[in-house]
Design a protein around this motif. Structure first.
Motif, PDB file in Angstrom:
ATOM      1  N   LYS A 140       0.972  -1.113   0.083  1.00 32.85           N
ATOM      2  CA  LYS A 140      -0.036  -0.143   0.182  1.00 32.85           C
ATOM      3  C   LYS A 140       0.909   1.443   0.165  1.00 32.85           C
ATOM      4  O   LYS A 140       0.434   2.218   0.574  1.00 32.85           O
ATOM      5  CB  LYS A 140      -1.108  -0.091   1.214  1.00 32.85           C
ATOM      6  N   ASP A 141       2.029   1.124  -0.513  1.00 28.68           N
ATOM      7  CA  ASP A 141       2.885   2.466  -0.968  1.00 28.68           C
ATOM      8  C   ASP A 141       2.618   2.883  -2.141  1.00 28.68           C
ATOM      9  O   ASP A 141       3.106   2.752  -3.124  1.00 28.68           O
ATOM     10  CB  ASP A 141       4.250   1.949  -0.919  1.00 28.68           C
ATOM     11  N   TYR A 142       1.455   3.824  -2.071  1.00 23.26           N
ATOM     12  CA  TYR A 142       0.757   4.123  -3.167  1.00 23.26           C
ATOM     13  C   TYR A 142       1.673   5.267  -4.040  1.00 23.26           C
ATOM     14  O   TYR A 142       1.649   5.390  -5.165  1.00 23.26           O
ATOM     15  CB  TYR A 142      -0.658   4.743  -3.118  1.00 23.26           C
ATOM     16  N   THR A 143       2.631   5.908  -3.280  1.00 21.92           N
ATOM     17  CA  THR A 143       3.138   7.040  -3.763  1.00 21.92           C
ATOM     18  C   THR A 143       4.521   6.438  -4.590  1.00 21.92           C
ATOM     19  O   THR A 143       4.689   6.805  -5.647  1.00 21.92           O
ATOM     20  CB  THR A 143       4.142   7.727  -2.524  1.00 21.92           C
ATOM     21  N   ALA A 144       5.216   5.581  -4.300  1.00 21.47           N
ATOM     22  CA  ALA A 144       6.085   4.474  -4.756  1.00 21.47           C
ATOM     23  C   ALA A 144       5.476   3.970  -6.002  1.00 21.47           C
ATOM     24  O   ALA A 144       6.057   3.834  -7.256  1.00 21.47           O
ATOM     25  CB  ALA A 144       6.791   3.794  -3.894  1.00 21.47           C
ATOM     26  N   LEU A 145       4.398   3.334  -5.870  1.00 25.28           N
ATOM     27  CA  LEU A 145       3.553   2.655  -6.950  1.00 25.28           C
ATOM     28  C   LEU A 145       3.376   3.530  -8.045  1.00 25.28           C
ATOM     29  O   LEU A 145       3.644   3.408  -9.076  1.00 25.28           O
ATOM     30  CB  LEU A 145       2.503   2.088  -6.560  1.00 25.28           C
ATOM     31  N   SER A 146       2.866   4.893  -7.865  1.00 27.91           N
ATOM     32  CA  SER A 146       2.636   5.929  -8.779  1.00 27.91           C
ATOM     33  C   SER A 146       3.712   6.149  -9.609  1.00 27.91           C
ATOM     34  O   SER A 146       3.760   6.361 -10.696  1.00 27.91           O
ATOM     35  CB  SER A 146       1.954   7.218  -8.073  1.00 27.91           C
ATOM     36  N   SER A 147       4.694   6.484  -8.859  1.00 26.07           N
ATOM     37  CA  SER A 147       6.127   6.720  -9.608  1.00 26.07           C
ATOM     38  C   SER A 147       6.661   5.590 -10.398  1.00 26.07           C
ATOM     39  O   SER A 147       7.141   5.784 -11.899  1.00 26.07           O
ATOM     40  CB  SER A 147       7.132   6.882  -8.522  1.00 26.07           C
ATOM     41  N   LYS A 148       6.375   4.381 -10.085  1.00 26.92           N
ATOM     42  CA  LYS A 148       6.919   3.241 -10.683  1.00 26.92           C
ATOM     43  C   LYS A 148       6.077   2.873 -11.979  1.00 26.92           C
ATOM     44  O   LYS A 148       6.667   2.504 -13.108  1.00 26.92           O
ATOM     45  CB  LYS A 148       6.975   2.041  -9.657  1.00 26.92           C
ATOM     46  N   VAL A 149       4.778   2.977 -11.853  1.00 24.35           N
ATOM     47  CA  VAL A 149       4.080   2.829 -13.151  1.00 24.35           C
ATOM     48  C   VAL A 149       4.327   3.924 -14.199  1.00 24.35           C
ATOM     49  O   VAL A 149       4.053   3.663 -15.399  1.00 24.35           O
ATOM     50  CB  VAL A 149       2.544   2.773 -12.975  1.00 24.35           C
ATOM     51  N   LYS A 150       4.612   5.157 -13.752  1.00 22.19           N
ATOM     52  CA  LYS A 150       4.863   6.168 -14.734  1.00 22.19           C
ATOM     53  C   LYS A 150       6.460   5.931 -15.310  1.00 22.19           C
ATOM     54  O   LYS A 150       6.228   5.936 -16.529  1.00 22.19           O
ATOM     55  CB  LYS A 150       4.993   7.272 -14.186  1.00 22.19           C
ATOM     56  N   GLU A 151       6.987   5.262 -14.844  1.00 18.41           N
ATOM     57  CA  GLU A 151       8.394   4.788 -15.189  1.00 18.41           C
ATOM     58  C   GLU A 151       8.314   3.740 -16.333  1.00 18.41           C
ATOM     59  O   GLU A 151       8.959   3.602 -17.138  1.00 18.41           O
ATOM     60  CB  GLU A 151       9.060   4.481 -14.146  1.00 18.41           C
ATOM     61  N   ILE A 152       7.220   2.627 -15.895  1.00 16.57           N
ATOM     62  CA  ILE A 152       7.024   1.605 -16.780  1.00 16.57           C
ATOM     63  C   ILE A 152       6.350   2.145 -18.240  1.00 16.57           C
ATOM     64  O   ILE A 152       6.674   1.646 -19.217  1.00 16.57           O
ATOM     65  CB  ILE A 152       5.943   0.612 -16.097  1.00 16.57           C
ATOM     66  N   HIS A 153       5.369   3.049 -17.952  1.00 13.65           N
ATOM     67  CA  HIS A 153       4.609   3.319 -18.953  1.00 13.65           C
ATOM     68  C   HIS A 153       5.721   4.339 -20.068  1.00 13.65           C
ATOM     69  O   HIS A 153       5.505   4.244 -21.243  1.00 13.65           O
ATOM     70  CB  HIS A 153       3.534   4.527 -18.732  1.00 13.65           C
ATOM     71  N   LYS A 154       6.619   4.865 -19.437  1.00 19.62           N
ATOM     72  CA  LYS A 154       7.674   5.919 -20.172  1.00 19.62           C
ATOM     73  C   LYS A 154       8.571   4.674 -20.948  1.00 19.62           C
ATOM     74  O   LYS A 154       8.879   5.104 -22.188  1.00 19.62           O
ATOM     75  CB  LYS A 154       8.334   6.719 -19.357  1.00 19.62           C
ATOM     76  N   ALA A 155       8.929   3.598 -20.272  1.00 22.99           N
ATOM     77  CA  ALA A 155       9.672   2.611 -20.803  1.00 22.99           C
ATOM     78  C   ALA A 155       8.970   2.171 -21.857  1.00 22.99           C
ATOM     79  O   ALA A 155       9.676   1.450 -22.934  1.00 22.99           O
ATOM     80  CB  ALA A 155      10.247   1.681 -19.909  1.00 22.99           C
ATOM     81  N   CYS A 156       7.618   1.905 -22.061  1.00 24.29           N
ATOM     82  CA  CYS A 156       6.912   1.445 -22.975  1.00 24.29           C
ATOM     83  C   CYS A 156       6.309   2.112 -24.458  1.00 24.29           C
ATOM     84  O   CYS A 156       5.797   1.862 -25.097  1.00 24.29           O
ATOM     85  CB  CYS A 156       5.377   0.744 -22.528  1.00 24.29           C
ATOM     86  N   GLN A 157       7.058   3.534 -24.341  1.00 29.08           N
ATOM     87  CA  GLN A 157       7.163   4.407 -25.339  1.00 29.08           C
ATOM     88  C   GLN A 157       8.309   4.515 -26.270  1.00 29.08           C
ATOM     89  O   GLN A 157       9.215   4.369 -25.871  1.00 29.08           O
ATOM     90  CB  GLN A 157       6.661   5.852 -24.823  1.00 29.08           C
ATOM     91  N   ARG A 158       7.918   5.072 -27.479  1.00 29.85           N
ATOM     92  CA  ARG A 158       9.009   5.342 -28.410  1.00 29.85           C
ATOM     93  C   ARG A 158       9.620   6.544 -28.149  1.00 29.85           C
ATOM     94  O   ARG A 158       9.018   7.322 -27.263  1.00 29.85           O
ATOM     95  CB  ARG A 158       8.601   5.207 -29.963  1.00 29.85           C
ATOM     96  N   GLU A 159      10.427   7.067 -28.779  1.00 31.55           N
ATOM     97  CA  GLU A 159      11.104   8.363 -28.589  1.00 31.55           C
ATOM     98  C   GLU A 159      10.203   9.502 -28.985  1.00 31.55           C
ATOM     99  O   GLU A 159      10.346  10.615 -28.240  1.00 31.55           O
ATOM    100  CB  GLU A 159      12.393   8.356 -29.440  1.00 31.55           C
ATOM    101  N   ASP A 160       9.257   9.235 -29.768  1.00 36.55           N
ATOM    102  CA  ASP A 160       8.491  10.304 -30.157  1.00 36.55           C
ATOM    103  C   ASP A 160       7.158  10.304 -29.172  1.00 36.55           C
ATOM    104  O   ASP A 160       6.058  11.152 -29.454  1.00 36.55           O
ATOM    105  CB  ASP A 160       7.936  10.025 -31.824  1.00 36.55           C
ATOM    106  N   GLY A 161       7.143   9.336 -28.111  1.00 33.04           N
ATOM    107  CA  GLY A 161       6.087   9.289 -27.376  1.00 33.04           C
ATOM    108  C   GLY A 161       4.854   8.382 -27.799  1.00 33.04           C
ATOM    109  O   GLY A 161       3.873   8.448 -26.799  1.00 33.04           O
ATOM    110  N   SER A 162       5.009   7.791 -28.803  1.00 32.48           N
ATOM    111  CA  SER A 162       3.974   6.788 -29.061  1.00 32.48           C
ATOM    112  C   SER A 162       4.109   5.604 -28.348  1.00 32.48           C
ATOM    113  O   SER A 162       5.139   5.166 -27.922  1.00 32.48           O
ATOM    114  CB  SER A 162       3.864   6.927 -30.561  1.00 32.48           C
ATOM    115  N   ALA A 163       3.023   4.716 -28.430  1.00 36.40           N
ATOM    116  CA  ALA A 163       2.965   3.446 -27.618  1.00 36.40           C
ATOM    117  C   ALA A 163       3.901   2.332 -28.541  1.00 36.40           C
ATOM    118  O   ALA A 163       3.893   2.393 -29.811  1.00 36.40           O
ATOM    119  CB  ALA A 163       1.786   3.017 -27.469  1.00 36.40           C
TER     120      ALA A 163
END
Length: 499
Positions: free
Chosen positions: A168-191
């Protein structure tokens, strides 16, 4: 491993079994090292502490880091973790990670490390273990990001995000999922289509977080976004989690139809994944059916029919049956005999609405014939507290479904007879209208005409309805008791009437 074997998958137990994990791996190497390794495996069940020492001795026999040392460390770490020797497990895991750069192949190291992380995820059951898991994940990320193994780095990040959710560490979770979403994008920001699975898993974790936080606004936005992901081929359990959270969201909005659809899809996905959560979601599906007031049995579908007689679902099956038959007494008995149903917080929160509906219908049915009754009378027959009876009656009166007044001092209720008086008035008006109609037909209609010269003889012509002849009303037609009888010698089609 494939993308389908990610963090939320129910992995095959064999991959975590000490005895079979390495049987398909090459067995080249020094005979003494090999013997020491297999000797340690034989000691695990009876003497795990000594087995750990034996496994740790395997790497020391190798002149250069190789497969046997890697395998020995893996087995030692698993035993240490199982025995709650977390500090030792971390030390030896650091040593294990030094093998992945050159001692073992990339594919073998990736599979082994991923299996290791899956194992500790399933074994951990206390805060100390969670702390050890977090250290394992951090060490793994540092190692595989440095070797540009993006695939394992993403998998590890997803596992770490799941750990934050469990803690239930939601602050750390929010930060981590943002990192994952960013890693799942191309350089131009598309998926990136090749990483859609990881992005969907991140959505699933984020959706669960907002569901726990009861932030429906954010949950709804993420749920809709997750449903639009088309590039992923996720494990069905991931889809089951997303749909389950969506169903709960719709339930909170009292959108029963959408909730039912989401729970049904969740059940099918869990069933496909072989997840035990399918039983719980099936209970949610039954609950939604009752809240909808549907007369369709949720066990009539091909997917749910095999579970109709499942003992784990029998209580909910009986509940929906009693609900559809309006059998409030049986409904109450089932709830009392199955207190485990209410152990699920979601069911406990929503079953009250169903119970309230059942009791309200029972109250209306019970008081319908009465103009005066007591609160105790209703409480006794429906077997609910008087306070709840008063609440139900209050709501019915406010909603104008019942016209009555409650006397709280003596606990009596007097039903307003306005509706009955209105009914009597309308019936009187209808009777008068029929009487006027009959009078008009009898005196003014052309179908009834007095014969010429018989105005004083009491006879008139009746035509229509199969009659065509005179009807007499004189004394000669009076029968016994004033009943009409035919005239003697009268032709067929003529009847007598009384005056």
């Amino acid at each position: 491993m494939s993308d389908d074997d990610d963090f939320m998958a129910d992995s095959d137990q064999e991959q975590y079994d000490f005895e079979y994990e390495d049987d398909d791996e090459p067995e080249d190497g020094d005979v003494d090292i090999e013997n020491k390794y297999y000797n340690a495996k034989q000691m695990k069940a009876d003497n795990p502490q000594e087995a750990i020492e034996e496994f740790l001795g395997v790497p020391k026999l190798e002149e250069q880091k190789g497969d046997w040392g890697f395998k020995g460390l893996k087995q030692a770490i698993k035993l240490e973790f199982a025995l709650s020797r977390y500090d030792d497990a971390i030390v030896h895991y650091k040593e294990l990670l030094t093998y992945v750069k050159s001692a073992v192949t990339r594919s073998y190291s990736e599979k082994s490390i991923n299996n290791m992380l899956d194992y500790i995820e399933k074994t951990a059951d206390d805060p100390t273990a969670y702390k050890c898991m977090e250290e394992f994940y951090s060490l793994t990320l540092d190692t595989f990001q440095a070797t540009n193994n993006e695939r394992l780095a993403l998998k590890t990040n997803v596992k770490l995000a799941k750990l934050y959710l469990d803690k239930k560490d939601y602050t750390a979770l929010s930060s981590k999922v943002k990192e994952i979403h960013k890693a799942c994008q191309r350089e131009d920001g598309s998926a990136d289509p090749g990483k859609g699975t990881y992005s969907l898993e991140a959505y699933a974790l984020e959706i669960q977080m907002y569901a726990k936080m009861k932030n429906n606004k954010r949950l709804k936005a993420l749920y809709q976004k997750a449903l639009t992901v088309r590039s992923a081929v996720p494990h069905p359990k991931v889809q089951g989690i997303i749909r389950e959270c969506g169903g709960k969201m719709h339930m909170s909005e009292e959108n029963w139809k959408e909730a039912q659809s989401a729970f049904f899809e969740s059940f099918k996905n869990y069933d496909e994944a072989g997840s035990m959560q399918r039983i719980q979601v099936l209970k949610y599906l039954v609950l939604t059916t009752m809240l909808m007031g549907s007369t369709i049995n949720p066990f009539d579908s091909q997917e749910t029919k095999p579970y109709r007689n499942d003992p784990r679902i029998s209580a909910m099956t009986e509940l929906v049956d009693s609900y559809q038959r309006d059998d409030v007494h049986r409904y109450e008995v089932i709830l009392k005999e199955n207190p485990d149903l209410l152990e699920d917080k979601f069911i406990a929160e929503n079953i009250d609405e169903v119970s309230r509906t059942m009791r309200t219908k029972a109250v209306l049915k019970l008081v319908a014939p009465y103009s005066r009754f007591t609160l105790a009378f209703i409480a006794k027959h429906i077997n609910i507290p008087i306070s709840e009876v008063q609440d139900i009656l209050g709501v019915l009166i406010v909603e104008k479904r019942l016209k009555a007044k409650i006397n709280q001092e003596d606990g009596t209720v007097v039903a307003d007879q306005v509706e009955d008086a209105e009914h009597v008035r309308r019936l009187h008006d209808w009777t008068k209208a029929m009487s006027d109609l009959w009078s008009t037909i009898l005196h003014d209609s052309e179908a009834f005409k007095l014969e010429d010269g018989q105005a004083g003889g009491g006879a008139f012509m009746l035509s229509g309805a199969g009659f065509d002849g005179p009807m007499t009303t004189g004394p000669q037609t009076r029968g016994v008791g004033g009943r009409a009888r035919p005239q003697k010698g009268g032709k067929s089609g003529k009847i007598s009437a009384w005056t």
